[in-house]
Enzyme design. Structure first.
Site, mmCIF file in Angstrom:
data_model
loop_
_atom_site.group_PDB
_atom_site.id
_atom_site.type_symbol
_atom_site.label_atom_id
_atom_site.label_comp_id
_atom_site.label_asym_id
_atom_site.label_seq_id
_atom_site.Cartn_x
_atom_site.Cartn_y
_atom_site.Cartn_z
ATOM 1 N N LYS A 123 0.847 -1.206 0.000
ATOM 2 C CA LYS A 123 0.000 0.000 0.000
ATOM 3 C C LYS A 123 0.881 1.255 0.000
ATOM 4 O O LYS A 123 0.609 2.224 -0.719
ATOM 5 C CB LYS A 123 -0.918 0.003 1.232
ATOM 6 C CG LYS A 123 -2.002 -1.074 1.191
ATOM 7 C CD LYS A 123 -2.706 -1.207 2.542
ATOM 8 C CE LYS A 123 -3.597 -2.436 2.594
ATOM 9 N NZ LYS A 123 -4.115 -2.692 3.959
ATOM 10 N N GLN A 171 -3.607 -1.403 10.438
ATOM 11 C CA GLN A 171 -3.606 -2.686 9.724
ATOM 12 C C GLN A 171 -4.146 -3.802 10.618
ATOM 13 O O GLN A 171 -3.667 -4.005 11.732
ATOM 14 C CB GLN A 171 -2.174 -3.013 9.244
ATOM 15 C CG GLN A 171 -2.075 -4.281 8.430
ATOM 16 C CD GLN A 171 -2.847 -4.227 7.101
ATOM 17 O OE1 GLN A 171 -2.867 -3.195 6.415
ATOM 18 N NE2 GLN A 171 -3.497 -5.314 6.744
ATOM 19 N N ASP A 182 -9.948 3.091 5.554
ATOM 20 C CA ASP A 182 -10.450 1.714 5.452
ATOM 21 C C ASP A 182 -11.976 1.680 5.462
ATOM 22 O O ASP A 182 -12.574 0.653 5.140
ATOM 23 C CB ASP A 182 -9.915 0.882 6.635
ATOM 24 C CG ASP A 182 -8.883 -0.162 6.203
ATOM 25 O OD1 ASP A 182 -8.814 -0.457 4.993
ATOM 26 O OD2 ASP A 182 -8.168 -0.672 7.075
#
Ligand code: NAP
Length: 284
Positions: free
Chosen positions: A53, A97, A120
């Site tokens: 990412k 994460q 997210d």
């Protein structure tokens, strides 16, 4: 014999197209967007996801940093670290994460992220916005599934979409997105009776379980599009939820690897740029 194998829905092509569009949006901003990843512990898969990412973010001109906390970090320290990143005025996007180590509780951490920096899209405010049809940040894997369909001209309106898996990360937000696109959506899960009969109804199948080969050729309507999200490791190799014989029945299938995962990564970067655009516009 004509070759009846399904078309491969190449994730790299979709991710590259998104990256190109996002680069142009970054170039139009008065400053580069900034994304911060928070990662706890040394899980190799999590480290590798964050690296990919970060690499794509930098490729398109987004500043990307990673805060790595030790495995033994306690809940209070993690919360304080996340809050400090979230409150930093220079940061447009924050991504914690997942999964976190087992001793940490994910829910309060996700709720500590400002919904407008929540790239997210897991904050309850963004979940509510998605289901209510309001603008907000949408989870990246479902956004990626939609982008794959759009890139390859797979019709959603009026089509039957069956999603196997009902997690907050993938299945549920994918259902909301496909509903928004006027598909008729079914969510299947571990208690679904006659899974094969349910999946066989679908024009578009999303397999998001994490069990190798759970979707088999005999369960798929000929010509259907099959989007493989699940990932498992079998004999050291990454495999999806879609069994190899699906390729002989379906019209189009995302490969694993090389499919949905690459597009998920691109969507993290796209969400960061969207968050930055909104923050910059609001500050004017
Ligand atoms: P999860 O939270 O474990 O959810 C799995 C879902 O599968 C649950 O809803 C579960 O049903 C359902 N399920 C389990 N066994 C089933 C069965 N026999 N028949 C039908 N449904 C069954 O996982 P997740 O976070 O959604 O992730 C799913 C998979 O996608 C994982 O392999 C993950 O690694 C992968 N993933 C890939 C990407 C990508 O970009 N490609 C992104 C995120 C995740 P219940 O709700 O009834 O338990």
């Amino acid at each position: 014999m004509p070759d009846m194998r399904a078309t491969s829905l190449d994730g790299r092509a979709v991710a590259d197209a998104i990256a190109e569009r996002v680069s142009a949006r970054v170039a139009a901003l008065p400053r580069p967007p900034k994304l911060v990843f928070v990662r706890v512990g040394e899980d190799p898969a999590s480290a590798s996801y964050v690296r990919s990412k970060q690499r794509l973010a930098r490729r398109v001109g987004v500043e990307a940093e990673t805060l790595v906390l030790p495995e033994e970090t306690d809940q209070a320290t993690l919360m304080a670290s996340v809050v400090a990143v979230v409150e930093d005025e220079g940061v447009d996007g924050v991504l914690v994460q997942l999964p976190l180590p087992a001793h940490l509780d994910e829910a309060p951490v996700l709720e500590a992220i400002d919904p407008d920096k929540d790239v997210d899209g897991f904050h309850a405010v963004n979940v509510g916005r998605l289901w209510s049809g309001l603008p907000g940040l949408v989870p990246c894997t479902p956004l990626g599934l939609e982008a794959i369909c759009d890139h390859y001209g797979i019709t959603l309106q009026g089509q039957r979409v069956v999603i196997v898996g009902r997690s907050n990360l993938v299945g549920k937000p994918a259902a909301a997105l496909f509903l928004r696109r006027h598909a008729t959506v079914t969510l299947a899960h571990s208690r679904t009776r006659d899974l094969g009969d349910v999946v066989r109804e679908a024009d578009v199948v999303v397999a998001a379980v994490g069990r190798a080969g759970i979707v088999q050729g005999a369960m798929v309507k000929p010509g259907a599009a099959v989007l493989d999200v699940g990932m498992s490791r079998v004999d050291g190799k990454i495999v999806g939820d879609v069994a190899p014989d699906v390729w002989d029945v379906a019209g189009a299938v995302t490969p694993m690897p090389g499919g949905t995962g690459l597009v998920t990564v691109a969507m993290v970067v796209q969400n960061t740029v969207s968050a930055a655009e909104r923050r910059i516009a609001a500050a004017r």
